[in-house]
Design a protein around this motif. Structure first.
Motif, mmCIF file in Angstrom:
data_model
loop_
_atom_site.group_PDB
_atom_site.id
_atom_site.type_symbol
_atom_site.label_atom_id
_atom_site.label_comp_id
_atom_site.label_asym_id
_atom_site.label_seq_id
_atom_site.Cartn_x
_atom_site.Cartn_y
_atom_site.Cartn_z
ATOM 1 N N ARG A 131 3.076 -2.966 -7.581
ATOM 2 C CA ARG A 131 4.098 -3.869 -8.117
ATOM 3 C C ARG A 131 5.273 -3.989 -7.149
ATOM 4 N N MET A 132 5.751 -2.858 -6.647
ATOM 5 C CA MET A 132 6.886 -2.865 -5.732
ATOM 6 C C MET A 132 6.542 -3.607 -4.441
ATOM 7 N N GLU A 133 5.327 -3.384 -3.937
ATOM 8 C CA GLU A 133 4.888 -4.062 -2.721
ATOM 9 C C GLU A 133 4.881 -5.583 -2.930
ATOM 10 N N ARG A 134 4.349 -6.007 -4.067
ATOM 11 C CA ARG A 134 4.257 -7.437 -4.367
ATOM 12 C C ARG A 134 5.654 -8.060 -4.506
ATOM 13 N N GLU A 135 6.519 -7.410 -5.260
ATOM 14 C CA GLU A 135 7.853 -7.951 -5.483
ATOM 15 C C GLU A 135 8.681 -7.942 -4.199
ATOM 16 N N ALA A 136 8.499 -6.918 -3.379
ATOM 17 C CA ALA A 136 9.224 -6.856 -2.115
ATOM 18 C C ALA A 136 8.808 -7.989 -1.190
ATOM 19 N N MET A 137 7.516 -8.261 -1.126
ATOM 20 C CA MET A 137 7.027 -9.342 -0.270
ATOM 21 C C MET A 137 7.507 -10.706 -0.777
ATOM 22 N N GLU A 138 7.563 -10.877 -2.084
ATOM 23 C CA GLU A 138 8.067 -12.132 -2.652
ATOM 24 C C GLU A 138 9.531 -12.339 -2.279
ATOM 25 N N LEU A 139 10.289 -11.261 -2.324
ATOM 26 C CA LEU A 139 11.710 -11.332 -1.968
ATOM 27 C C LEU A 139 11.886 -11.610 -0.475
ATOM 28 N N LEU A 140 11.105 -10.937 0.345
ATOM 29 C CA LEU A 140 11.194 -11.153 1.792
ATOM 30 C C LEU A 140 10.820 -12.584 2.166
ATOM 31 N N ALA A 141 9.896 -13.177 1.424
ATOM 32 C CA ALA A 141 9.485 -14.561 1.709
ATOM 33 C C ALA A 141 10.649 -15.529 1.504
ATOM 34 N N ILE A 142 11.469 -15.270 0.495
ATOM 35 C CA ILE A 142 12.635 -16.124 0.235
ATOM 36 C C ILE A 142 13.581 -16.103 1.431
ATOM 37 N N PHE A 143 13.655 -14.947 2.087
ATOM 38 C CA PHE A 143 14.565 -14.771 3.223
ATOM 39 C C PHE A 143 13.869 -14.985 4.570
ATOM 40 N N HIS A 144 12.625 -15.511 4.511
ATOM 41 C CA HIS A 144 11.836 -15.782 5.716
ATOM 42 C C HIS A 144 11.671 -14.520 6.582
ATOM 43 N N LEU A 145 11.447 -13.406 5.900
ATOM 44 C CA LEU A 145 11.256 -12.127 6.589
ATOM 45 C C LEU A 145 9.893 -11.514 6.272
ATOM 46 N N ASP A 146 9.062 -12.209 5.502
ATOM 47 C CA ASP A 146 7.789 -11.631 5.080
ATOM 48 C C ASP A 146 6.849 -11.358 6.248
ATOM 49 N N GLU A 147 6.944 -12.185 7.298
ATOM 50 C CA GLU A 147 6.068 -11.974 8.456
ATOM 51 C C GLU A 147 6.532 -10.783 9.312
ATOM 52 N N LYS A 148 7.706 -10.264 9.029
ATOM 53 C CA LYS A 148 8.221 -9.112 9.762
ATOM 54 C C LYS A 148 8.321 -7.874 8.867
ATOM 55 N N ALA A 149 7.565 -7.882 7.783
ATOM 56 C CA ALA A 149 7.658 -6.812 6.789
ATOM 57 C C ALA A 149 7.409 -5.426 7.374
ATOM 58 N N ASP A 150 6.503 -5.322 8.359
ATOM 59 C CA ASP A 150 6.136 -4.013 8.895
ATOM 60 C C ASP A 150 6.918 -3.628 10.158
ATOM 61 N N GLU A 151 7.814 -4.507 10.601
ATOM 62 C CA GLU A 151 8.638 -4.176 11.761
ATOM 63 C C GLU A 151 9.762 -3.223 11.357
ATOM 64 N N LEU A 152 10.264 -2.452 12.324
ATOM 65 C CA LEU A 152 11.415 -1.598 12.046
ATOM 66 C C LEU A 152 12.645 -2.467 11.833
ATOM 67 N N ALA A 153 13.404 -2.133 10.822
ATOM 68 C CA ALA A 153 14.595 -2.925 10.506
ATOM 69 C C ALA A 153 15.567 -2.969 11.683
ATOM 70 N N GLY A 154 15.647 -1.867 12.419
ATOM 71 C CA GLY A 154 16.560 -1.801 13.555
ATOM 72 C C GLY A 154 16.169 -2.705 14.711
ATOM 73 N N ASN A 155 14.947 -3.220 14.699
ATOM 74 C CA ASN A 155 14.490 -4.099 15.779
ATOM 75 C C ASN A 155 14.709 -5.581 15.475
ATOM 76 N N LEU A 156 15.179 -5.888 14.287
ATOM 77 C CA LEU A 156 15.428 -7.278 13.935
ATOM 78 C C LEU A 156 16.656 -7.813 14.666
ATOM 79 N N PRO A 157 16.684 -9.112 14.975
ATOM 80 C CA PRO A 157 17.904 -9.730 15.493
ATOM 81 C C PRO A 157 19.030 -9.596 14.467
ATOM 82 N N TYR A 158 20.251 -9.717 14.936
ATOM 83 C CA TYR A 158 21.425 -9.479 14.087
ATOM 84 C C TYR A 158 21.410 -10.328 12.817
ATOM 85 N N GLY A 159 21.158 -11.623 12.960
ATOM 86 C CA GLY A 159 21.173 -12.515 11.800
ATOM 87 C C GLY A 159 20.135 -12.129 10.767
#
Length: 258
Positions: free
Chosen positions: A131-159
């Motif tokens: 359930r948590m995995e599904r809801e997290a991916m749905e939320l990330l999709a809204i923010f256009h981050l679902d394709e980077k779900a498995d990347e380290l957060a610290g490696n994301l660009p600032y924005g």
């Protein structure tokens, strides 16, 4: 009924008064701006409203379901459980964890399976994880981050880190969301995208939002009402058009009409 009512809120640090007799109201599903010069006490006010600081005087009343709850003296995690979430002026992600794990951590307040089911790997544990995995991916999709779900957060660009922090806050399912300078450090394109995103968040999640921001273009486009702090006191409040032409606000902060 207001979702948030702040009465005569004051915070003293020794001989320094960071906030003095602040009165503030937020209505259900309203977007309110909090502006003012650096050092005006805006973040200190956020810290009191979210349980980081105990007010020296005054009262904080939160009404997520039509019944007022006094927040004074409650720890931040208890404030979060009641339905208040926030982001920070300086991004505070778990940089060594993945993007999706940053979001799933925020969902822990709603986890129903206990420690024993986790240790024994019972079916309820796996059901909760799914359930948590599904809801997290749905939320990330809204923010256009679902394709980077498995990347380290610290490696994301600032924005994208800024967007992830907002997504993590929303994962707690708040009724009231505090955004502390969400556009800080963003370029004009990122700011325009953020403006549209905040509008979408308000409508999609039916959440009240209070934001601290120095980008007056963003503030004037987004906010339904604005409070202005200077030297820890509210010097003006009203509609954006009233604030942009307020002589006291212009003198203390804006410098000119915006």
């Amino acid at each position: 009924m207001n979702i948030l009512t702040v009465k005569n809120l004051t915070k003293n640090f020794g001989g320094l008064c960071a906030n003095s007799n602040v009165n503030l109201e937020v209505r259900p599903q309203e977007l309110v701006g909090l502006i003012g010069p650096n050092g005006a006490g805006k973040t200190t006010l956020f810290n009191m409203l979210t349980g980081v600081y105990e007010p020296s005087e005054g009262e904080i009343l939160f009404a997520p379901n039509g019944k007022e709850i006094k927040l004074n003296g409650r720890k931040p995690y208890k404030v979060t459980k009641l339905g208040i979430a926030r982001t920070f002026q300086n991004i505070r992600l778990f940089t060594s964890l993945s993007v999706i794990d940053n979001v799933k951590i925020a969902m822990n307040k709603d986890v129903k399976s206990g420690v024993i089911s986790s240790i024994l790997r019972l079916p309820s544990h796996y059901k909760e994880e799914a359930r948590m995995e599904r809801e997290a991916m749905e939320l990330l999709a809204i923010f256009h981050l679902d394709e980077k779900a498995d990347e380290l957060a610290g490696n994301l660009p600032y924005g994208e880190q800024r967007r992830l922090e907002i997504a993590r806050a929303l994962a707690t399912k708040p009724k009231l969301l505090f955004l502390d300078e969400p556009a800080a450090g963003m370029n004009p394109q990122e700011t325009a995208e953020l403006t549209a995103l905040i509008k979408e968040i308000k409508q999609r999640f039916q959440v009240s939002i209070v934001l601290i921001e120095h980008d007056m273009s963003l503030v004037m486009k987004l906010c339904e009402r604005i409070y202005v702090l200077d030297y820890g006191k509210v010097i003006a409040s009203g509609l954006p058009e009233e604030i942009r032409t307020n002589k006291r606000v212009i003198e203390a902060y804006l410098g000119e009409e915006v």
